[in-house]
Design an enzyme around this catalytic site. Structure first.
Site, PDB file in Angstrom:
ATOM      1  N   GLU A 106    -102.033 -33.842 -20.146  1.00  0.00           N
ATOM      2  CA  GLU A 106    -103.020 -33.486 -21.166  1.00  0.00           C
ATOM      3  C   GLU A 106    -102.584 -32.214 -21.879  1.00  0.00           C
ATOM      4  OE1 GLU A 106    -106.645 -32.286 -19.347  1.00  0.00           O
ATOM      5  OE2 GLU A 106    -107.804 -32.345 -21.186  1.00  0.00           O
ATOM      6  N   HIS A 140    -102.618 -28.669 -23.196  1.00  0.00           N
ATOM      7  CA  HIS A 140    -103.225 -27.461 -22.648  1.00  0.00           C
ATOM      8  C   HIS A 140    -102.978 -26.278 -23.564  1.00  0.00           C
ATOM      9  CE1 HIS A 140    -104.085 -29.516 -18.881  1.00  0.00           C
ATOM     10  NE2 HIS A 140    -104.727 -28.451 -18.477  1.00  0.00           N
ATOM     11  N   ASP A 167    -102.226 -29.754 -15.170  1.00  0.00           N
ATOM     12  CA  ASP A 167    -103.159 -30.184 -14.122  1.00  0.00           C
ATOM     13  C   ASP A 167    -102.425 -30.770 -12.916  1.00  0.00           C
ATOM     14  OD1 ASP A 167    -105.222 -29.341 -15.712  1.00  0.00           O
ATOM     15  OD2 ASP A 167    -105.913 -31.339 -16.277  1.00  0.00           O
ATOM     16  N   HIS A 201    -108.303 -32.133 -12.471  1.00  0.00           N
ATOM     17  CA  HIS A 201    -108.669 -32.512 -13.854  1.00  0.00           C
ATOM     18  C   HIS A 201    -110.132 -32.937 -13.815  1.00  0.00           C
ATOM     19  CE1 HIS A 201    -108.303 -34.261 -17.850  1.00  0.00           C
ATOM     20  NE2 HIS A 201    -108.594 -35.463 -17.402  1.00  0.00           N
ATOM     21  N   GLU A 235    -112.373 -34.452 -15.529  1.00  0.00           N
ATOM     22  CA  GLU A 235    -112.896 -35.765 -15.902  1.00  0.00           C
ATOM     23  C   GLU A 235    -112.629 -36.837 -14.844  1.00  0.00           C
ATOM     24  OE1 GLU A 235    -111.293 -33.652 -17.836  1.00  0.00           O
ATOM     25  OE2 GLU A 235    -112.058 -33.672 -19.892  1.00  0.00           O
ATOM     26  N   HIS A 250    -110.486 -24.711 -20.032  1.00  0.00           N
ATOM     27  CA  HIS A 250    -109.371 -25.642 -20.206  1.00  0.00           C
ATOM     28  C   HIS A 250    -108.310 -24.887 -20.992  1.00  0.00           C
ATOM     29  CE1 HIS A 250    -107.130 -29.300 -20.765  1.00  0.00           C
ATOM     30  NE2 HIS A 250    -106.994 -28.944 -22.019  1.00  0.00           N
ATOM     31  N   GLU A 277    -106.707 -21.301 -15.512  1.00  0.00           N
ATOM     32  CA  GLU A 277    -105.479 -22.098 -15.452  1.00  0.00           C
ATOM     33  C   GLU A 277    -104.250 -21.253 -15.825  1.00  0.00           C
ATOM     34  OE1 GLU A 277    -106.922 -26.683 -16.058  1.00  0.00           O
ATOM     35  OE2 GLU A 277    -106.203 -25.634 -17.846  1.00  0.00           O
TER      36      GLU A 277
END
Lengths: 262, 262, 262, 262, 262, 262
Positions: free
Chosen positions: E33, E35, E44, E119, E121, E178, E183
């Site tokens: 994904e 970032h 992730d 992650h 989701e 995010h 992170e």
């Protein structure tokens, strides 16, 4: 009434036969697919059906109604799914039919089941369907009492010696054998009225890349739909193939599963 | 070579025929199911196939390879899925086959497709498969240029007058017509060598409850597997049924879809 | 607080009730579908709910939350899925809901479950969902201790005598009973405030072909969305239908499943 | 006749309303789940339904038939799927219902659709169902003319100020709000006849681990099935919650979708 | 050769390790994904992998090959699935991978399995996959001998104290974390060569609505793809987060599952 | 930072690279499967990853995150799914991952995608996933502007000449090459620290039947889990294989897809 074809048997006779030790059911698996201008579209169903009946006659097994539609034809092994006359099932459906049919037979107490494949692209989906049916039935090991389901493609039983006789100039490989010498010879032996050699076109074997490309580049498939020409196919070669292959499969079945009832 | 059976046609002839306006393909849909001691297990496939060929001969349509396995037999209409000799597909698979086959024909440009059903339990799953295939193809209305897919069960075409001739003592209802007078009469007309009336047992029609109960109470199905006896079935009645039904379906097809090419 | 509606019960009371021998749960199954200009779109949910509660009051069963969406309306039995006001589930989802709900009840120890259907098109998908749930739970035969799941459509319980009273001029057939006399009469008896007979249009019963055609030819469905007119529907006929049907279903349940706890 | 509830509207009135610019449909989403000894099992359906109707009354939207079964209750947010009174759908089914319903509305021309969720565990499956329906319909961007589908859980609209009034001793977190103060207060305001505070047990809030463990360790869920006690819940707090939340959601809908027709 | 990474172990060593009581396998779950401009697309996967190895080093567990693709990024938690660099799986596939992997480990006799999610989701789909695998294996209760499968997201283990140190100006909430401080700090500690802080853009945290809207209104996601800026992220904060979280998860695992073999 | 590995690139750089004509993405496909006592369980992922990076370095393509789990190991090609250390996906999941990943890339505008397979059993499921993704995207022909997705297994690129050098005593066939000379030699060249030749056992090649039997007869697989011994594998042979194969695949990619951006 054919004594090997379950389709034409009544359920009560079948029920009695089923009680006997060693009762083996063979399910022929074909496809509905273009096979060039000289062979009928049901060739894979026809040939796997003949092979199954030939094996059944040698072993005492019975032949189930065929799986008569198959997985998508691929360019490298059948010309491609884009050609008129090819009616295909997707993977989920192919797996589902296999799972349903195998499960049905297992629930009825059949413990020796053979799927005899006549369409190259089917194999992995048949494997998955069998595996799912066995897991569903709780059969995860081959211990005593577990059913045995065999999966095979009939061309894997052609011996080197037979190949040498059928292809005296050298065997070009199974991948381009679609509507070629093997299938044509077998049809000439088994159902000559369905072959029209006058319509067969001679052309060099297709040279297809080592990759699959999607969407398919249609021009890569010869206009005949055959990946190699049937030149040299004869009924005699067909008989040789048919006799050798059904004998070899029958031998494997008896060794693996024991004898079927008469 | 049969001129109506696509299985025995080669793909190039099929491709040419397909170009003609009005080209119609009929897919017979059967089942593999016990039909009592006097009829073969493939009866539904056999009868829907004959009906399809009979209609095709009247209209110029072609007959596709049959869908030869069907949805689970239900106690109220076929005796039940627990009986030896009944090999069934689950709903997802039945829908998947229908969707795949209809989609394949639509992609090849067939715009007139008929599914001719011979196994009662199949109907709703065939409907769903057709609907999914049409949505997938983007065909949601019947406007000009859209394909037309027809779905029918052949017994819905038996007229009151025919019923009166076939069942002089009164028609007992379609639900218990499984291995009964209608199917037996048709088989006697169409494939008498597959009927063994000596094995037919006479018993009163099954009286099944108005509900379905699962798991099935096996004793509610007569041991014959038939829901009513074939007493009174004759080849003449079979011929009458076959002629009237194929004529009626042919009439509907021509009115709905226009004429097929010769 | 309604004593039959599980929705309004708390889980602890339900848990205690569940321990009693004979505890039976009825799941009403409806649809969200246009029902012409005089009936509400939830008519099938409303009517199956009333029938379920009526049966529960007679037998001591409890009524679960309804399945309130149904399978796609078909032209021959409901007008069609293309009409505004029809919100449908596809087959996989309809089967999935049934399977999930039946499995949940089985896991909680419910051994007597009834699905009471009020939307014609649902039936086969409910059957499949029940069958899958039972197989998942390992219940494949009706031997002692196995749960019993009944599936029924309420109109199958209307007797010949009731039909004669409700349709004095002859019963036109269930297939075109959508927004017609039966449903309108029942609604007039059970929820008259949701019926607007002034908006009902009188027209002859739809004459639909014996086949289904997809995509649907929209013009074949009357503009009202009803397949037959509700002319002659009265609250009295509704009461008769409701009383007779709930009594008949209750009798079947008690005979089949024994009595429920008080 | 309720003017906001599509269930009780006839299809022709609905069809006319649908033509108006701004027509918005709200689908309440609940569950059938144990809610302790003092609340009914349909609480999530009941509360999401009230919220939807409250919003509809403020905005002119209409309320669809609820999705009345939900995804499996999880121990950390609802006590767990193992408790009597919890009837759950699996993920595939939950996604399928959402996809089917959203697709049906999109095909009928609804361009403003709201899914109003009242069961925590549902959210991600609703999201997936909406996404699949929009892809199926070819709607991948929010450009002019595209439909807008909103997904929300009503508790995400409770403001800090309301929280402070409802939980004067500090808000314990949404995760353990199952059968606790919020739901009980709302039920006391909206359907007091379905609440039995005398049966409510007071116990400290459940202290659940930061992980989910499967199979569930049943003893971790309080025997009440509630993750926190409803102590302090009053109808007045319920009214406050209801008024503030419906107002906030209504404001968002009008800002995002414009006004609905009267 | 890493002693914790199953990928680099041979099967025979693994088989021996598996025999020991307490053998625990951790499966890291990530995503592919975007970032933002300063973090790599596999962030992730990278972070969940480091967390898993950190926990394994503390407990004697082994780390399986990661699930390196994840469920669709959502606008409120990850920016959205429409952004270049986000390659997503749909729900059915995400559930299928989880189910397959968990089933495989259970069949091999692993009784302590941990899915460590990185992650947001993914969570509900992992839950469903675990639940299906356990039902498939017949494990429905946590009684003696049953396997234990734990599911957790690593950020749920960050303590209040750590949060206070990492976000001295107040924690903005996990939903907009995010490509933000957490992170980025972790990456600076664990793989600084993959972080390019010079490319990080500073912008206020995204203010996203309380609903999800589909199709996504792309403009609502900041052009960076980050929902909050990484301003203030340092390797020291990353070390603090990593040490505290791996210690906390390790403590939970030992308490819940007992010690792993050395 | 690796310049070919998309995992370590940030999304904005990727977005720019994507704009260039000819941008090609290669997805390596492996498995997690026992590979005997001398090779690590992730060998198929490791080798397909090296091959992909080798091709990418020659062509300017980028390498995506690998598909690191594969379809069930089969006895004839990998020893079988029953062996410890083999963690497999079922067919539906394998197809789903492929479909999801291919669809994601197509939606982002990637028009040249290559799936480079390193696990024999995967092939047909990758094919189906690609086909479904392309149909979903509306790409059914290879006309101008259509994306091109290539699927290949790296061993299909080993030339006759290379085979002769690697197997001076004759090539035993790809089917039993699992943990044998080819894979071992490649690992010795590419990741020698993961090979432990001291643990390699020398035994004759497995002689497996021409059919698959399920459930598997475990004793037919050598206890090593290898179908042939790695005797004779050297790093030099590995280098030869690696150089020749990456060069050949690179040549095919450039001829088929044109050059990638630098």
């Amino acid at each position: 009434m054919s004594t090997v074809d379950l389709r034409y048997l009544d359920a009560h006779q079948y029920g009695q036969w089923l009680q006997q030790p060693g009762a083996t059911v063979i399910v022929p698996v074909g496809a509905f697919e273009q096979h060039g201008p000289h062979l009928p579209m049901a060739s894979d169903e026809i040939l796997s059906g003949h092979m199954a009946r030939g094996v059944a006659e040698r072993t005492g097994a019975k032949v189930a109604a065929p799986m008569n539609y198959g997985y998508k034809s691929q360019q490298k092994s059948g010309g491609g799914d884009h050609l008129p006359g090819t009616i295909s099932l997707d993977a989920a459906t192919m797996i589902g039919i296999t799972r349903s049919i195998v499960s049905s037979y297992l629930r009825q107490g059949v413990t020796r089941l053979v799927l005899l494949n006549g369409h190259y692209e089917n194999y992995q989906f048949l494997y998955e369907g069998i595996d799912l049916a066995l897991r569903e039935g709780g059969f995860t090991t081959s211990k005593a009492g577990a059913p045995a389901v065999l999966l095979l493609s009939y061309w894997d039983y052609v011996t080197e010696q037979t190949l040498a006789e059928v292809y005296p100039d050298g065997f070009p490989g199974w991948d381009i054998e679609h509507g070629g010498v093997l299938e044509t010879a077998l049809m000439l032996h088994l159902q000559p009225e369905l072959v029209d050699l006058d319509r067969a076109v001679d052309h060099p074997a297709a040279e297809l890349p080592r990759f699959d490309r999607l969407p398919v580049v249609a021009e890569r498939t010869p206009v005949t739909g055959c990946l190699s020409a049937p030149t040299g196919a004869t009924a005699d070669k067909g008989r040789l193939l048919y006799e050798q292959v059904t004998m070899s499969i029958a031998a494997d079945l008896e060794e693996e599963l024991g004898s079927s009832p008469a």
